[in-house]
Write a protein that holds these residues in place. Structure first.
Motif, PDB file in Angstrom:
ATOM      1  N   THR A 354       0.495  -0.733   0.015  1.00  0.00           N
ATOM      2  CA  THR A 354      -0.066   0.329   0.116  1.00  0.00           C
ATOM      3  C   THR A 354       0.993   1.236  -0.346  1.00  0.00           C
ATOM      4  N   SER A 355       1.966   1.226   0.589  1.00  0.00           N
ATOM      5  CA  SER A 355       3.045   2.717   0.744  1.00  0.00           C
ATOM      6  C   SER A 355       3.421   2.822  -0.569  1.00  0.00           C
ATOM      7  N   GLY A 356       3.468   1.395  -1.085  1.00  0.00           N
ATOM      8  CA  GLY A 356       4.594   1.885  -2.460  1.00  0.00           C
ATOM      9  C   GLY A 356       3.664   2.341  -3.409  1.00  0.00           C
ATOM     10  N   LYS A 357       2.098   2.649  -3.563  1.00  0.00           N
ATOM     11  CA  LYS A 357       1.173   3.246  -4.073  1.00  0.00           C
ATOM     12  C   LYS A 357       0.128   4.524  -3.951  1.00  0.00           C
ATOM     13  N   VAL A 358       0.148   4.506  -2.835  1.00  0.00           N
ATOM     14  CA  VAL A 358      -0.595   5.258  -1.734  1.00  0.00           C
ATOM     15  C   VAL A 358      -0.136   6.901  -2.235  1.00  0.00           C
ATOM     16  N   LEU A 359      -1.579   7.543  -2.441  1.00  0.00           N
ATOM     17  CA  LEU A 359      -0.712   8.892  -2.175  1.00  0.00           C
ATOM     18  C   LEU A 359      -0.625  10.312  -0.763  1.00  0.00           C
ATOM     19  N   MET A 360      -0.093  11.210  -0.738  1.00  0.00           N
ATOM     20  CA  MET A 360       0.268  11.782   0.522  1.00  0.00           C
ATOM     21  C   MET A 360      -1.263  12.949   0.548  1.00  0.00           C
ATOM     22  N   ASP A 361      -2.009  12.512   0.550  1.00  0.00           N
ATOM     23  CA  ASP A 361      -2.996  13.618   0.926  1.00  0.00           C
ATOM     24  C   ASP A 361      -4.069  12.919   1.756  1.00  0.00           C
ATOM     25  N   PHE A 362      -5.443  13.867   2.309  1.00  0.00           N
ATOM     26  CA  PHE A 362      -6.145  13.623   3.182  1.00  0.00           C
ATOM     27  C   PHE A 362      -7.208  12.192   2.464  1.00  0.00           C
ATOM     28  N   ASP A 363      -8.060  12.366   1.779  1.00  0.00           N
ATOM     29  CA  ASP A 363      -8.747  11.071   0.881  1.00  0.00           C
ATOM     30  C   ASP A 363      -7.647  10.112   0.793  1.00  0.00           C
ATOM     31  N   SER A 364      -6.991   9.904  -0.305  1.00  0.00           N
ATOM     32  CA  SER A 364      -6.352   9.095  -0.494  1.00  0.00           C
ATOM     33  C   SER A 364      -5.831   8.081   0.964  1.00  0.00           C
ATOM     34  N   LEU A 365      -5.318   8.767   1.870  1.00  0.00           N
ATOM     35  CA  LEU A 365      -4.649   8.123   2.899  1.00  0.00           C
ATOM     36  C   LEU A 365      -6.142   7.449   3.708  1.00  0.00           C
ATOM     37  N   THR A 366      -7.090   8.126   3.450  1.00  0.00           N
ATOM     38  CA  THR A 366      -8.253   7.494   3.995  1.00  0.00           C
ATOM     39  C   THR A 366      -8.163   6.309   3.842  1.00  0.00           C
ATOM     40  N   ASP A 367      -9.250   6.408   2.360  1.00  0.00           N
ATOM     41  CA  ASP A 367      -9.525   5.245   1.421  1.00  0.00           C
ATOM     42  C   ASP A 367      -8.263   3.960   1.755  1.00  0.00           C
ATOM     43  N   ALA A 368      -7.029   3.864   2.367  1.00  0.00           N
ATOM     44  CA  ALA A 368      -6.341   3.280   2.199  1.00  0.00           C
ATOM     45  C   ALA A 368      -5.384   2.602   4.065  1.00  0.00           C
ATOM     46  N   GLY A 369      -7.304   3.275   4.104  1.00  0.00           N
ATOM     47  CA  GLY A 369      -7.581   2.794   5.802  1.00  0.00           C
ATOM     48  C   GLY A 369      -6.853   2.992   6.892  1.00  0.00           C
ATOM     49  N   SER A 370      -5.964   4.397   6.419  1.00  0.00           N
ATOM     50  CA  SER A 370      -5.187   5.070   7.204  1.00  0.00           C
ATOM     51  C   SER A 370      -5.366   6.274   7.643  1.00  0.00           C
ATOM     52  N   GLY A 371      -4.386   7.239   7.561  1.00  0.00           N
ATOM     53  CA  GLY A 371      -4.684   8.778   7.819  1.00  0.00           C
ATOM     54  C   GLY A 371      -4.236   9.737   7.783  1.00  0.00           C
ATOM     55  N   PHE A 372      -4.130  11.090   6.937  1.00  0.00           N
ATOM     56  CA  PHE A 372      -2.652  11.824   6.688  1.00  0.00           C
ATOM     57  C   PHE A 372      -2.685  11.862   8.173  1.00  0.00           C
ATOM     58  N   GLY A 373      -3.374  12.651   8.870  1.00  0.00           N
ATOM     59  CA  GLY A 373      -2.806  13.493  10.344  1.00  0.00           C
ATOM     60  C   GLY A 373      -2.131  14.507  10.102  1.00  0.00           C
ATOM     61  N   CYS A 374      -0.917  15.021  10.548  1.00  0.00           N
ATOM     62  CA  CYS A 374      -0.137  15.550  10.211  1.00  0.00           C
ATOM     63  C   CYS A 374       1.097  15.977   9.234  1.00  0.00           C
ATOM     64  N   GLY A 375       0.992  14.778   8.401  1.00  0.00           N
ATOM     65  CA  GLY A 375       1.812  14.376   7.475  1.00  0.00           C
ATOM     66  C   GLY A 375       3.483  14.374   7.818  1.00  0.00           C
ATOM     67  N   ALA A 376       3.792  13.130   9.032  1.00  0.00           N
ATOM     68  CA  ALA A 376       4.658  13.225   9.687  1.00  0.00           C
ATOM     69  C   ALA A 376       4.946  11.794   9.917  1.00  0.00           C
ATOM     70  N   VAL A 377       5.964  11.696   8.676  1.00  0.00           N
ATOM     71  CA  VAL A 377       6.311  10.411   8.314  1.00  0.00           C
ATOM     72  C   VAL A 377       7.349   8.774   8.965  1.00  0.00           C
ATOM     73  N   ILE A 378       6.776   8.342   9.602  1.00  0.00           N
ATOM     74  CA  ILE A 378       7.861   7.499  10.280  1.00  0.00           C
ATOM     75  C   ILE A 378       7.834   5.754   9.694  1.00  0.00           C
ATOM     76  N   VAL A 379       9.233   5.952   8.999  1.00  0.00           N
ATOM     77  CA  VAL A 379       9.144   4.753   8.264  1.00  0.00           C
ATOM     78  C   VAL A 379      10.477   3.232   9.292  1.00  0.00           C
ATOM     79  N   MET A 380       9.315   2.446   9.299  1.00  0.00           N
ATOM     80  CA  MET A 380      10.059   1.064   9.992  1.00  0.00           C
ATOM     81  C   MET A 380      10.557  -0.455   8.939  1.00  0.00           C
ATOM     82  N   THR A 381      11.571  -0.547   9.248  1.00  0.00           N
ATOM     83  CA  THR A 381      11.980  -1.593   8.104  1.00  0.00           C
ATOM     84  C   THR A 381      12.215  -2.900   8.439  1.00  0.00           C
ATOM     85  N   LYS A 382      12.629  -3.316   8.168  1.00  0.00           N
ATOM     86  CA  LYS A 382      12.193  -5.216   8.543  1.00  0.00           C
ATOM     87  C   LYS A 382      13.965  -5.658   9.539  1.00  0.00           C
TER      88      LYS A 382
END
Length: 481
Positions: A354-382
């Protein structure tokens, strides 16, 4: 006799809990992450959608925050060279109606997380009639959530842009005073803002006749230090010297707010972009980003990336492009990605696909099951332990709960204990499903603020994405014991 009672009682309690888990599993559980948010109403009158299909990178000429990294003078002289305070008096003389109309046409949405249209929200305070006590604007610069570091950059390097925005927005809503709430730990940022305010008063940009227009407007600064005070009603209580805890509404802040004054709490970034919108035109702002998600945005990129940073980019830029272009990519490559918090610690996780195709805006992230919040992206690796990260996340919310709501208070006790057992593997398989039951109860309890929903997001994200790791940790502990 006591032993016989305990023997009869304890199995019945376990059976009730097991039936509750089995009932939740049989019903399929609640697939929704986060609260039942009210739908965003139609955009303000006059807004026209654009036809863009490609978003980012942002041209340098379209950047609002030109001194985001502090490479130039942040004081009044340097701010004026970058265009701040240019013809501000003429903008004020256009009148409140014109300012509000331009904000509505631009389609600006709040940058604090909720994403409501600014033109509609600010109109509530503007239409409020208050003859006995003046109306006020409260600027939210609390920013206590892990991963967020955008407002402090505005305070530190663009204080005059914020002050000018406060003046224009306050006059448009009929206010005569504004209060900037700053987190206590932002000492240098508060010093810069105080210095900029002194410059503004000295040169007649604030005070009894702002910019020579005869309008009186004052700005003051107050400080506090609690994550929960980022919620607007808790912030008002803190500013009034009360315990910084949220309260239920009504009465709304536009009716009864700071010491009975009608007021409105607005995020710092939402206000700071207003002068540029008014100078360059609302059509320019509406032409950036996807329809109904317009303008530019300050994104905070942190976690397991090669170059953590705060960057201004166009709304609706793909998340993958944002990380690879500005953060130097994920450590170990994109294939090493485990999950992403797209809008801060309080938003549900996104999986790599999902992260590879989602757009960073309110509607796109809501449709993806998450939220835009304040735009703070935190990345986790394996390479990192996701269970330990989830434990630290839920412990953060445990520390900052106000303990007013029963389900939120009890969930803040139960969830860290369960997560700690997940990390060690000292748990039972039923507790994986029991976590979902607790989260579902917290979601449906109608809490006062969104802190309970943040705990729900962390808990459900863990079970949804890392249940296999929990089971492996459980088996590993069982074999070792």
């Amino acid at each position: 006799m006591l032993r016989q009672k305990l023997k009869n009682y304890l199995p019945s309690v376990w059976e009730q809990q097991l039936r509750l888990v089995q009932t939740a599993k049989k019903a399929g559980g609640n697939k929704k992450l986060g609260p039942d948010r009210p739908p965003i109403i139609d955009p303000p009158k006059g807004y026209e959608p654009n036809c863009k299909t490609k978003f980012g990178p942002l041209d340098d000429c379209d950047r609002v925050f030109q001194n985001l990294y502090g490479r130039h003078d942040w004081r009044l002289h340097g701010a004026c060279q970058r265009g701040d305070w240019h013809r501000t008096a003429e903008l004020l003389e256009q009148g409140p109606e014109w300012i509000m109309k331009q904000i509505s046409i631009s389609g600006l949405r709040g940058r604090g997380g909720a994403g409501f249209y600014a033109g509609l929200k600010w109109e509530f305070l503007r239409q409020t009639k208050s003859e006995k006590v003046p109306k006020m604007v409260i600027v939210n610069c609390a920013e206590g959530e892990p991963g967020t570091c955008k407002d402090r950059e505005i305070l530190r390097h663009e204080p005059h842009k914020l002050i000018e925005g406060i003046l224009l927005v306050g006059v448009a809503m009929g206010c005569g005073r504004a209060i900037v709430y700053i987190r206590n730990r932002f000492y240098n940022e508060a010093c810069n803002l105080h210095f900029a305010l002194a410059e503004a008063y000295h040169h007649g940009l604030l005070g009894n006749s702002v910019c020579g227009t005869g309008i009186k407007f004052d700005v003051m600064v107050q400080r506090g230090d609690r994550y929960l005070c980022g919620e607007e009603t808790a912030m008002i209580n803190c500013l009034m010297g009360k315990l910084g805890r949220p309260r239920r509404r009504p009465p709304f802040l536009t009716e009864k707010g700071y010491f009975e004054h009608p007021c409105l709490v607005i995020n710092a970034e939402s206000i700071a972009v207003v002068p540029t919108i008014l100078r360059r035109g609302s059509k320019w702002w509406a032409g950036l980003g996807r329809s109904y998600n317009t303008g530019t945005k300050l994104y905070c990129l942190s976690g397991q990336v090669n170059n953590p940073c705060t960057v201004e980019e166009e709304m609706s830029i793909p998340l993958k492009d944002l990380i690879e272009r500005h953060a130097g990519g994920v450590k170990g490559g994109w294939n090493n990605l485990a999950a992403v918090f797209p809008g801060g610690l309080s938003t549900p996780l996104l999986d790599p696909s999902t992260s590879g195709k989602v757009l960073m805006d309110f509607d796109s992230l809501t449709d993806a099951g998450s939220g835009f919040g304040c735009g703070a992206v935190i990345v986790m690796t394996k390479d990192c332990d996701p269970l330990s990260i989830m434990l630290r996340s839920i412990q953060f919310f445990e520390k900052h709960t106000c303990k007013q709501c029963s389900y939120c208070r009890d969930g803040a006790i139960w969830l860290p204990e369960i997560f700690a057992r997940f990390v060690k593997g000292q748990t039972h398989p039923h507790e994986i499903d029991w976590t979902l039951v607790i989260a579902d109860k917290m979601r449906n309890s109608k809490p006062i603020c969104a802190l309970a929903y943040s705990q729900v997001s962390v808990a459900e994200s863990l079970v949804r994405m890392f249940s296999r790791q929990i089971e492996e940790r459980l088996l590993k502990y069982a074999k070792g014991s």
